[in-house]
Structures are given as C-alpha cells and as structure tokens.
Design a protein around this motif. Structure first.
Motif, PDB file in Angstrom:
ATOM      1  N   ASP A 213     -31.736  -4.832 -18.871  1.00  0.00           N
ATOM      2  CA  ASP A 213     -31.687  -3.389 -19.130  1.00  0.00           C
ATOM      3  C   ASP A 213     -32.975  -2.886 -19.761  1.00  0.00           C
ATOM      4  O   ASP A 213     -33.473  -1.811 -19.399  1.00  0.00           O
ATOM      5  N   ASN A 214     -33.539  -3.658 -20.690  1.00  0.00           N
ATOM      6  CA  ASN A 214     -34.794  -3.245 -21.333  1.00  0.00           C
ATOM      7  C   ASN A 214     -35.926  -3.146 -20.318  1.00  0.00           C
ATOM      8  O   ASN A 214     -36.733  -2.211 -20.347  1.00  0.00           O
ATOM      9  N   LEU A 215     -35.996  -4.110 -19.423  1.00  0.00           N
ATOM     10  CA  LEU A 215     -37.047  -4.104 -18.410  1.00  0.00           C
ATOM     11  C   LEU A 215     -36.892  -2.921 -17.458  1.00  0.00           C
ATOM     12  O   LEU A 215     -37.876  -2.256 -17.102  1.00  0.00           O
ATOM     13  N   ARG A 216     -35.670  -2.634 -17.070  1.00  0.00           N
ATOM     14  CA  ARG A 216     -35.431  -1.510 -16.172  1.00  0.00           C
ATOM     15  C   ARG A 216     -35.779  -0.183 -16.849  1.00  0.00           C
ATOM     16  O   ARG A 216     -36.350   0.711 -16.219  1.00  0.00           O
ATOM     17  N   LYS A 217     -35.457  -0.062 -18.132  1.00  0.00           N
ATOM     18  CA  LYS A 217     -35.740   1.188 -18.853  1.00  0.00           C
ATOM     19  C   LYS A 217     -37.235   1.463 -18.942  1.00  0.00           C
ATOM     20  O   LYS A 217     -37.663   2.617 -18.900  1.00  0.00           O
ATOM     21  N   VAL A 218     -38.023   0.411 -19.056  1.00  0.00           N
ATOM     22  CA  VAL A 218     -39.472   0.583 -19.149  1.00  0.00           C
ATOM     23  C   VAL A 218     -40.079   0.923 -17.795  1.00  0.00           C
ATOM     24  O   VAL A 218     -41.120   1.590 -17.716  1.00  0.00           O
ATOM     25  N   GLY A 219     -39.454   0.520 -16.709  1.00  0.00           N
ATOM     26  CA  GLY A 219     -39.963   0.858 -15.382  1.00  0.00           C
ATOM     27  C   GLY A 219     -40.023  -0.296 -14.407  1.00  0.00           C
ATOM     28  O   GLY A 219     -40.497  -0.135 -13.280  1.00  0.00           O
ATOM     29  N   PHE A 220     -39.560  -1.480 -14.801  1.00  0.00           N
ATOM     30  CA  PHE A 220     -39.528  -2.617 -13.881  1.00  0.00           C
ATOM     31  C   PHE A 220     -38.429  -2.410 -12.840  1.00  0.00           C
ATOM     32  O   PHE A 220     -37.406  -1.797 -13.109  1.00  0.00           O
ATOM     33  N   ARG A 221     -38.664  -2.967 -11.668  1.00  0.00           N
ATOM     34  CA  ARG A 221     -37.690  -2.900 -10.579  1.00  0.00           C
ATOM     35  C   ARG A 221     -37.397  -4.302 -10.086  1.00  0.00           C
ATOM     36  O   ARG A 221     -38.283  -5.152 -10.030  1.00  0.00           O
ATOM     37  N   GLN A 222     -36.146  -4.550  -9.709  1.00  0.00           N
ATOM     38  CA  GLN A 222     -35.792  -5.877  -9.226  1.00  0.00           C
ATOM     39  C   GLN A 222     -36.353  -6.104  -7.839  1.00  0.00           C
ATOM     40  O   GLN A 222     -36.146  -5.296  -6.926  1.00  0.00           O
ATOM     41  N   ALA A 223     -37.085  -7.219  -7.678  1.00  0.00           N
ATOM     42  CA  ALA A 223     -37.678  -7.561  -6.391  1.00  0.00           C
ATOM     43  C   ALA A 223     -36.733  -8.415  -5.557  1.00  0.00           C
ATOM     44  O   ALA A 223     -36.602  -8.207  -4.354  1.00  0.00           O
ATOM     45  N   PHE A 224     -36.102  -9.397  -6.202  1.00  0.00           N
ATOM     46  CA  PHE A 224     -35.164 -10.247  -5.476  1.00  0.00           C
ATOM     47  C   PHE A 224     -34.347 -11.066  -6.464  1.00  0.00           C
ATOM     48  O   PHE A 224     -34.595 -11.065  -7.665  1.00  0.00           O
ATOM     49  N   HIS A 225     -33.355 -11.740  -5.907  1.00  0.00           N
ATOM     50  CA  HIS A 225     -32.474 -12.609  -6.674  1.00  0.00           C
ATOM     51  C   HIS A 225     -32.820 -14.064  -6.352  1.00  0.00           C
ATOM     52  O   HIS A 225     -32.827 -14.460  -5.196  1.00  0.00           O
ATOM     53  N   ARG A 226     -33.143 -14.825  -7.372  1.00  0.00           N
ATOM     54  CA  ARG A 226     -33.497 -16.231  -7.192  1.00  0.00           C
ATOM     55  C   ARG A 226     -32.291 -17.100  -7.578  1.00  0.00           C
ATOM     56  O   ARG A 226     -31.777 -16.989  -8.694  1.00  0.00           O
ATOM     57  N   LYS A 227     -31.876 -17.954  -6.678  1.00  0.00           N
ATOM     58  CA  LYS A 227     -30.754 -18.844  -6.962  1.00  0.00           C
ATOM     59  C   LYS A 227     -31.245 -20.139  -7.609  1.00  0.00           C
ATOM     60  O   LYS A 227     -32.362 -20.604  -7.352  1.00  0.00           O
ATOM     61  N   ASN A 228     -30.413 -20.705  -8.457  1.00  0.00           N
ATOM     62  CA  ASN A 228     -30.678 -21.996  -9.081  1.00  0.00           C
ATOM     63  C   ASN A 228     -29.774 -23.046  -8.445  1.00  0.00           C
ATOM     64  O   ASN A 228     -28.566 -22.845  -8.305  1.00  0.00           O
ATOM     65  N   PHE A 229     -30.384 -24.177  -8.075  1.00  0.00           N
ATOM     66  CA  PHE A 229     -29.629 -25.317  -7.570  1.00  0.00           C
ATOM     67  C   PHE A 229     -29.901 -26.514  -8.461  1.00  0.00           C
ATOM     68  O   PHE A 229     -31.047 -26.788  -8.818  1.00  0.00           O
ATOM     69  N   ARG A 230     -28.862 -27.213  -8.845  1.00  0.00           N
ATOM     70  CA  ARG A 230     -29.023 -28.406  -9.689  1.00  0.00           C
ATOM     71  C   ARG A 230     -29.433 -29.599  -8.847  1.00  0.00           C
ATOM     72  O   ARG A 230     -28.859 -29.859  -7.782  1.00  0.00           O
ATOM     73  N   LEU A 231     -30.471 -30.279  -9.286  1.00  0.00           N
ATOM     74  CA  LEU A 231     -30.937 -31.476  -8.581  1.00  0.00           C
ATOM     75  C   LEU A 231     -30.208 -32.705  -9.082  1.00  0.00           C
ATOM     76  O   LEU A 231     -29.825 -32.780 -10.255  1.00  0.00           O
TER      77      LEU A 231
END
Length: 268
Positions: free
Chosen positions: A250-268
């Motif tokens: 929320d803080n990042l969005r309020k300052v003006g950042f925009r979401q570029a993509f969603h990165r998934k995590n996979f356990r090795l």
C-alpha cells in the motif's frame, strides 16, 4: 501497469537490477563472513543463484532472473547442494512452455502467495505530501548500527550484521535512516546501476511501525535516485491477498509505484 513504463522497459530489466543488487551484496560482503556463514553466489547470464543458509529470508536463498531450461538446470544442480531454505522465483506468465515443463518434471511446488514486482518510472510519483519523519543518508561510521537494525527488522541472526553494514558507503549503494529527532528508527537501501535502481532493506523499529516511517524512506530514495539519474525504480513485496493488510504494498502504491507482474515462489 503504468503505460509509459511498459513502453520503456521489460520484466527482464526489472529483474536484472534486482539480480545486480544481490550479486553486488555478495561481492562487497566480508570474506570471513562468506566463509563462516557459507554465503555463496553463482551469477548466470542475467540471473543468479544465491545461498545464505543462516538467513531465514527467501531473498538470500533463491534462483532469480533465469528462464531458459539450460540456465535453470545449472542453477538447480548448484542450489540443491546447499543447506537451508531454497527457492526458485519466476514470473510464470512470461516463461516458455519448456520452462513450465521443467518445473513440473522437477516436482517443484508453489510456496506461499508469491511476490509482487512494482515499478516506478518517474512520471507519476507523489512526493508532495509532507513526511512524518525526517530521513538522511547513513554515515560510514554508522554502518554497524545500520546493519544491526536491518537484522533486527528482518529477524536475521546478529552474525549477519556485517553483511548489511558492508553496503554502507559502497559504490552503487545509498543507505538511509528515518529519524525520530536524531534517533534512527527505520532503515532502507537503494542500489543503482545506470538509470535503474532497486529498493530494499526497509525496516522499522516495532514501536514506530504504522506511523509513516517506510513511506518517508520510499520517497527519500526516489528523490535521491531521481537526483542521481535514475529513471526506473524496482522493488518487490508480498503479493496482496484480499482481506489481509499489506502495508508495504500500500505504501508503494500511494507513492506512485505500479505493479508490473506477479512472481511465484517454488520450493527447491
């Protein structure tokens, strides 16, 4: 996503600046810390594999920025020989069918909600709102204090204080304190390479949380970066979940950042 940004960059560049930051974090870390903590890093093309078993965070125990099966296989063989947590991060929407098949063949299971990659290109920042806290650059003689605060904030063992203190004053790095009077109550870091910058190391003392510390530090890093030729900033945080608070996002969005993509995590 910010349309102006989408014309100027690509997810590969957003990942590349993050990779560069972590490879440099390894490069500037003390040799004795690397030996004692088994801290290792393997750069591969524009990505890397990094392992710091004593750190509980995914960020220091992962494969990042790799998409080809050949590169992933090299990173995988290197990573499975390490101890501690081990993860593979990827924007699954952008990888090839072959990479998806590789994930399935390895039996990798998705872990958690994943991370949101956010970007800011200088065209929509909101810096007009006054900060609740004053911020300033960390002095070299305060490096150990900075490192200890980062470790406390991320619940890292105190033995890793030397890791985060090592970036203070180093080329490409800018480290910040948020202040209550003259007393540091929050930390943040920025790594710059060319016109790109990666933001990380954001922590706040428990008694000062939810009072605007990190918002002030985000704005300070953006202002500092813009003044030093940065045109694109990248940062990551937990992917938002409906009904659950996500103050960092929320803080990042309020300052003006925009979401570029969603990165998934996979356990090795």
């Amino acid at each position: 996503m910010n349309s102006h940004f989408s014309q100027r960059s690509s997810p590969a560049e957003e990942e590349a600046i993050e990779v560069k930051a972590f490879v440099d974090l390894y490069n500037v870390s003390p040799a004795e810390l690397r030996a004692e903590e088994h801290f290792e890093c393997l750069p591969i093309n524009r990505g890397c594999a990094i392992s710091l078993p004593s750190a509980p965070a995914i960020g220091l125990n992962r494969v990042l920025g790799l998409n080809s099966v050949t590169d992933l296989e090299e990173a995988y063989e290197w990573m499975i020989g390490k101890t501690g947590h081990r993860f593979f991060q990827v924007n699954i929407d952008k990888v090839s069918a072959g990479t998806k098949d590789w994930i399935l063949a390895k039996g990798l299971l998705e872990y958690g909600v994943g991370w949101a990659k956010l970007v800011y290109d200088g065209s929509s920042v909101n810096l007009s709102e006054p900060n609740s806290f004053r911020t300033r650059l960390v002095h070299v003689e305060e490096a150990m204090l900075f490192g200890s605060m980062v470790c406390k904030g991320f619940n890292f063992p105190s033995t890793l204080t030397r890791l985060w203190s090592a970036i203070v004053g180093k080329g490409g790095w800018s480290c910040f304190f948020a202040l209550d009077g003259e007393y540091p109550v929050g930390t943040a870091a920025m790594y710059q390479s060319g016109t790109y910058a990666w933001l990380g190391g954001g922590t706040t003392l428990p008694e000062f949380r939810n009072r605007g510390v990190q918002k002030a530090l985000i704005k300070s890093r953006v202002e500092h970066g813009l003044g030093n030729g940065v045109s694109t900033f990248a940062v990551e945080t937990l992917e938002p979940v409906v009904g659950e608070p996500n103050i960092s996002f929320d803080n990042l969005r309020k300052v003006g950042f925009r979401q570029a993509f969603h990165r998934k995590n996979f356990r090795l």
